[in-house]
Design a protein around this motif. Structure first.
Motif, PDB file in Angstrom:
ATOM      1  N   VAL A 102       0.848  -1.198   0.000  1.00  0.00           N
ATOM      2  CA  VAL A 102       0.000   0.000   0.000  1.00  0.00           C
ATOM      3  C   VAL A 102       0.882   1.245   0.000  1.00  0.00           C
ATOM      4  O   VAL A 102       0.619   2.205  -0.730  1.00  0.00           O
ATOM      5  CB  VAL A 102      -0.964  -0.004   1.213  1.00  0.00           C
ATOM      6  N   GLY A 103       1.951   1.234   0.774  1.00  0.00           N
ATOM      7  CA  GLY A 103       2.871   2.374   0.798  1.00  0.00           C
ATOM      8  C   GLY A 103       3.522   2.623  -0.548  1.00  0.00           C
ATOM      9  O   GLY A 103       3.601   3.764  -1.010  1.00  0.00           O
ATOM     10  N   ILE A 104       3.958   1.561  -1.202  1.00  0.00           N
ATOM     11  CA  ILE A 104       4.591   1.705  -2.518  1.00  0.00           C
ATOM     12  C   ILE A 104       3.588   2.206  -3.554  1.00  0.00           C
ATOM     13  O   ILE A 104       3.907   3.074  -4.367  1.00  0.00           O
ATOM     14  CB  ILE A 104       5.227   0.371  -2.958  1.00  0.00           C
ATOM     15  N   LEU A 105       2.363   1.671  -3.513  1.00  0.00           N
ATOM     16  CA  LEU A 105       1.341   2.112  -4.472  1.00  0.00           C
ATOM     17  C   LEU A 105       1.042   3.599  -4.331  1.00  0.00           C
ATOM     18  O   LEU A 105       0.922   4.309  -5.329  1.00  0.00           O
ATOM     19  CB  LEU A 105       0.060   1.297  -4.289  1.00  0.00           C
ATOM     20  N   PHE A 106       0.943   4.085  -3.127  1.00  0.00           N
ATOM     21  CA  PHE A 106       0.662   5.491  -2.942  1.00  0.00           C
ATOM     22  C   PHE A 106       1.892   6.362  -3.181  1.00  0.00           C
ATOM     23  O   PHE A 106       1.749   7.522  -3.551  1.00  0.00           O
ATOM     24  CB  PHE A 106       0.017   5.758  -1.586  1.00  0.00           C
ATOM     25  N   LEU A 107       3.066   5.813  -3.001  1.00  0.00           N
ATOM     26  CA  LEU A 107       4.277   6.550  -3.351  1.00  0.00           C
ATOM     27  C   LEU A 107       4.358   6.718  -4.867  1.00  0.00           C
ATOM     28  O   LEU A 107       4.653   7.810  -5.369  1.00  0.00           O
ATOM     29  CB  LEU A 107       5.513   5.821  -2.825  1.00  0.00           C
ATOM     30  N   ILE A 108       4.055   5.659  -5.602  1.00  0.00           N
ATOM     31  CA  ILE A 108       4.047   5.731  -7.069  1.00  0.00           C
ATOM     32  C   ILE A 108       2.956   6.681  -7.534  1.00  0.00           C
ATOM     33  O   ILE A 108       3.146   7.453  -8.487  1.00  0.00           O
ATOM     34  CB  ILE A 108       3.854   4.320  -7.669  1.00  0.00           C
ATOM     35  N   ASN A 109       1.820   6.663  -6.873  1.00  0.00           N
ATOM     36  CA  ASN A 109       0.711   7.539  -7.238  1.00  0.00           C
ATOM     37  C   ASN A 109       1.077   9.014  -7.049  1.00  0.00           C
ATOM     38  O   ASN A 109       0.595   9.871  -7.795  1.00  0.00           O
ATOM     39  CB  ASN A 109      -0.529   7.200  -6.405  1.00  0.00           C
ATOM     40  N   LYS A 110       1.928   9.309  -6.083  1.00  0.00           N
ATOM     41  CA  LYS A 110       2.343  10.685  -5.831  1.00  0.00           C
ATOM     42  C   LYS A 110       3.302  11.196  -6.920  1.00  0.00           C
ATOM     43  O   LYS A 110       3.379  12.396  -7.139  1.00  0.00           O
ATOM     44  CB  LYS A 110       3.043  10.794  -4.473  1.00  0.00           C
ATOM     45  N   LEU A 111       4.023  10.310  -7.561  1.00  0.00           N
ATOM     46  CA  LEU A 111       4.999  10.720  -8.577  1.00  0.00           C
ATOM     47  C   LEU A 111       4.309  11.039  -9.829  1.00  0.00           C
ATOM     48  O   LEU A 111       3.846  11.558 -10.513  1.00  0.00           O
ATOM     49  CB  LEU A 111       6.005   9.606  -8.845  1.00  0.00           C
TER      50      LEU A 111
END
Length: 96
Positions: A87-96
């Motif tokens: 979940v953290g990685i998905l939202f980190l990618i979403n922020k980029l």
């Protein structure tokens, strides 16, 4: 085989906990703001500010993770941790 099964169970427990956390957060904020039930439900399925709500939802995984560790269910705890990281990685990618 039980090793992988326990990790998968923990993964789904972690994902469901995040979804419950998001929904619970939306209910609390909706009640605080005096929103109608329909508006609270619509906000829960909205993607606006989802990353902030999911980060609060992920906090529910912390006690679940420690619960499984204390019960000597390390493989299920690994699955919960894996879900939290995903979940953290998905939202980190979403922020980029």
């Amino acid at each position: 085989m039980a090793h992988k099964k326990d990790i998968i169970i923990g993964f789904f427990v972690g994902i469901i906990a995040v979804l419950i956390g998001i929904f619970f957060f939306d209910i609390c904020i909706g009640i605080y703001k005096g929103s109608s039930f329909n508006r609270i439900i619509n906000r829960s399925f909205s993607t606006t500010l989802l990353d902030k709500r999911a980060s609060i939802g992920v906090l529910i995984n912390l006690p679940i993770f420690y619960l499984f560790l204390n019960k000597k269910k390390e493989d299920i705890a690994k699955g919960v941790l894996l879900a939290t990281i995903l979940v953290g990685i998905l939202f980190l990618i979403n922020k980029l």
